[in-house]
Write an enzyme that holds these catalytic residues in place. Structure first.
Site, short mmCIF file in Angstrom:
data_model
loop_
_atom_site.label_atom_id
_atom_site.label_comp_id
_atom_site.label_asym_id
_atom_site.label_seq_id
_atom_site.Cartn_x
_atom_site.Cartn_y
_atom_site.Cartn_z
N LYS A 150 32.39 43.26 45.30
CA LYS A 150 31.88 43.89 44.07
C LYS A 150 31.76 42.86 42.94
O LYS A 150 30.74 42.76 42.28
CB LYS A 150 32.83 45.02 43.64
N ASN A 151 32.84 42.13 42.73
CA ASN A 151 32.88 41.27 41.55
C ASN A 151 32.06 39.99 41.69
O ASN A 151 32.04 39.18 40.78
CB ASN A 151 34.33 40.97 41.15
N ASP A 206 44.17 42.97 40.90
CA ASP A 206 43.46 44.08 41.57
C ASP A 206 44.16 44.53 42.85
O ASP A 206 43.79 45.56 43.43
CB ASP A 206 42.01 43.67 41.89
N ARG A 244 32.92 53.70 42.52
CA ARG A 244 32.45 52.56 41.72
C ARG A 244 32.63 51.24 42.46
O ARG A 244 31.84 50.33 42.30
CB ARG A 244 33.27 52.48 40.42
N CYS A 258 38.21 50.43 28.96
CA CYS A 258 39.48 50.21 28.25
C CYS A 258 40.67 50.93 28.87
O CYS A 258 41.78 50.81 28.37
CB CYS A 258 39.33 50.56 26.78
N ARG A 284 40.81 45.22 26.81
CA ARG A 284 40.30 43.87 27.03
C ARG A 284 39.27 43.54 25.96
O ARG A 284 38.27 44.22 25.82
CB ARG A 284 39.61 43.82 28.41
N ARG A 315 31.98 47.71 32.16
CA ARG A 315 32.58 46.46 31.69
C ARG A 315 31.75 45.23 32.14
O ARG A 315 31.55 44.29 31.39
CB ARG A 315 34.00 46.38 32.24
N1 EPU Z 1 44.39 37.10 31.10
C1 EPU Z 1 45.56 36.48 30.81
N2 EPU Z 1 45.64 35.12 30.99
C2 EPU Z 1 44.60 34.39 31.47
C3 EPU Z 1 43.41 35.04 31.80
C4 EPU Z 1 43.33 36.42 31.62
O1 EPU Z 1 46.52 37.11 30.36
O2 EPU Z 1 44.71 33.17 31.59
C5 EPU Z 1 44.29 38.55 30.87
C6 EPU Z 1 43.19 38.93 29.92
O3 EPU Z 1 43.63 38.95 28.57
C7 EPU Z 1 42.78 40.30 30.40
C8 EPU Z 1 43.02 40.19 31.90
O4 EPU Z 1 43.92 39.13 32.11
O5 EPU Z 1 43.57 41.30 29.86
C9 EPU Z 1 41.78 39.92 32.74
O6 EPU Z 1 41.02 38.95 32.11
P1 EPU Z 1 39.56 38.50 32.54
O7 EPU Z 1 38.79 38.23 31.32
O8 EPU Z 1 39.70 37.43 33.55
O9 EPU Z 1 39.03 39.84 33.22
P2 EPU Z 1 37.52 40.27 33.33
O10 EPU Z 1 36.68 39.09 33.44
O11 EPU Z 1 37.21 41.27 32.29
C10 EPU Z 1 37.42 40.40 35.97
C11 EPU Z 1 37.16 41.49 36.97
C12 EPU Z 1 38.35 42.44 37.02
C13 EPU Z 1 39.59 41.64 37.42
C14 EPU Z 1 39.80 40.50 36.41
C15 EPU Z 1 40.93 39.57 36.79
C16 EPU Z 1 34.78 41.77 36.96
C17 EPU Z 1 33.63 42.61 36.60
N3 EPU Z 1 35.97 42.22 36.60
O12 EPU Z 1 37.56 41.07 34.71
O13 EPU Z 1 38.09 43.39 38.03
O14 EPU Z 1 40.71 42.47 37.42
O15 EPU Z 1 38.60 39.69 36.33
O16 EPU Z 1 40.75 39.06 38.07
O17 EPU Z 1 34.63 40.72 37.59
C18 EPU Z 1 38.31 45.46 39.14
O18 EPU Z 1 37.56 45.02 40.00
O19 EPU Z 1 38.92 46.55 39.27
C19 EPU Z 1 38.50 44.69 37.90
C20 EPU Z 1 39.04 45.21 36.80
#
Ligand code: EPU
Length: 420
Positions: A22-23, A306, A399, A117, A122, A93
């Site tokens: 997915k991601n 995840d 999803r 959220c 985030r 998101r």
């Molecule tokens: N974070 C930290 N430290 C870091 C990096 C991130 O604390 O060094 C925290 C961030 O503040 C945030 C969370 O970790 O609260 C995730 O941050 P990130 O920005 O990496 O998440 P994202 O890019 O919004 C993607 C995936 C998520 C997955 C996360 C982490 C997509 C569309 N989403 O989200 O996927 O959990 O990376 O691997 O790619 C899911 O598939 O269910 C999902 C939520």
């Protein structure tokens, strides 16, 4: 709206085929905006998030055809709209990853703040901060933000955190403009590495793939005929947890072992009967109780957030206290309240920390999916519970998990989808 009815307890037995990630698929759809020819995405999972990402792409004036054979055909030749305000972007998101490709193509993009959220507030600060560092101007009005850039020029960016989607946004942007960009503090999740390899194949010059520092010299003439999505490591890990904790056995394949090292180590530490042969996870019936364990989530290569909730299923089968520390998302332990209602012995210490004291016998309940990963965990917990459980909002699980009811039925689960 649909709901699942599950009658447990059933050991899950048989072989399951894991879908594409997915991601990664969600980003490949956005990337198509910078590809100068018709793009075919293969091994794309048939899930609701991809359909919704496709709807957003369509609103740019692109043509997208999501086929039944896990292929997506995209032509963005006539894309002419970079304003996503009146689309479902605010509910998804992953819509944030349209920012980089649209900015590179039109020097301008307008997006509502993306949704998502429930698992934590985030922010998109890391994204916006990175766009500021490349010289973009950002304005915000009523939770709609506009990003504009006059000229592309060489730049150095330091990402505020190792954010997955912020890294992807910036690398897609940088790969599609004919200047040099250095990006520090990048996330290195396997889906990002594979995205970079595809950008390289399309014509971008990229140094440092697999490290936290990337140097990209992009091209405004990227060409890529086929983009094959890698296996969904999270789905693979989820089915491993499901099979072991249900007392079942079988094969989970493909199992991308090189991307699941921290997960594999933890599974093995529980004493579960689990092996990896070639690209398959082989599960034989485990002797319960398992050994308890400690888990702490973190950015790759640490334990994936995840897969945190599916691991709770093993803790329910372990004798003693398993410790869960969720460092990434502040609300990602909420599902434990529901497992507690189902009879699990759980101590929630604070928002980030909880203990599961196993072994626990679960009873059936009426449950609502909170978010994707807790939804699947509760559904699998239902297959381990005696009696009948209803899970509301099946769409939340749809999803991110392709044909979940069909896959579980093939493993012997008594699951029914009820549409209302
Ligand atoms: N974070 C930290 N430290 C870091 C990096 C991130 O604390 O060094 C925290 C961030 O503040 C945030 C969370 O970790 O609260 C995730 O941050 P990130 O920005 O990496 O998440 P994202 O890019 O919004 C993607 C995936 C998520 C997955 C996360 C982490 C997509 C569309 N989403 O989200 O996927 O959990 O990376 O691997 O790619 C899911 O598939 O269910 C999902 C939520």
């Amino acid at each position: 709206m649909a709901r699942f009815k599950i009658v447990g307890a059933t050991p899950l037995v048989g072989n399951v085929k894991i879908s594409g990630a997915k991601n990664e698929a969600l980003k490949a759809v956005a990337l198509s905006l910078n590809i100068k020819n018709k793009l075919k995405i293969t091994n794309a999972p048939q899930i609701l998030d991809v359909v919704n990402q496709g709807k957003i792409l369509k609103s740019t004036g692109s043509i997208i055809n999501i086929c039944n054979n896990n292929e997506i055909i995209i032509d963005t030749t006539y894309a002419n709209n970079f304003d996503l305000t009146d689309t479902i972007a605010g509910k998804l998101r992953a819509s944030i990853v349209f920012a980089g490709p649209l900015l590179a193509r039109f020097k301008s993009v307008k997006l509502p703040y993306p949704g998502g959220c429930l698992i934590g507030c985030r922010s998109i600060d890391t994204h916006l901060d990175a766009f500021r560092q490349i010289g973009a101007k950002i304005s915000e009005h009523k939770r709609i933000f506009s990003i504009n850039i006059d000229e592309f020029h060489d730049s150095n960016i330091i990402l505020k955190e190792k954010s997955v989607t912020a890294t992807e946004n910036i690398v897609m942007f940088a790969s599609a403009i004919a200047v040099k960009t250095k990006i520090d503090n990048c996330a290195i999740e396997p889906e990002i590495i594979h995205l970079l390899l595809n950008l390289q194949k399309a014509g971008a010059q990229i140094d440092g793939i697999g490290t936290r520092t990337l140097i990209i010299k992009g091209s405004q003439n990227l060409k890529l005929k086929t983009y094959e999505i890698i296996t969904d490591r999270i789905e693979a890990g989820t089915f491993v947890c499901a099979m072991i904790s249900s007392g079942g056995e079988g094969e989970v394949s493909p199992y991308p072992a090189d991307q699941l090292e921290s997960f594999t180590r933890l599974i093995k530490s529980t004493g579960a009967n689990f092996d990896i042969i070639d690209n398959k996870a082989i599960i034989k019936q485990s002797r319960f109780p398992l050994k308890p364990f400690s888990l702490k989530t973190g950015p790759f290569p640490e334990f994936p957030t995840d897969l945190q909730s599916p691991m709770s299923l093993l803790a329910l089968r372990a004798k003693g206290v398993s410790l869960f520390v969720e460092t990434m998302f502040e609300n990602r332990l909420s599902y434990l309240e529901i497992l507690r209602k189902m009879g699990a012995s759980i101590k929630i210490i604070d928002r980030q920390t909880a203990e599961i004291n196993g072994p626990c016998k679960l009873r059936s309940a009426n449950i609502e999916s909170l978010d994707l990963r807790s939804g699947i965990t509760l559904l699998l917990a239902a297959t381990m519970s005696e009696g009948e459980t209803f899970i509301e909002k099946a769409e939340i699980i749809d999803r991110g998990y392709e044909k979940i009811d069909e896959k579980l039925k093939l493993l012997g689960a008594n699951i029914e989808r009820i549409n209302s």
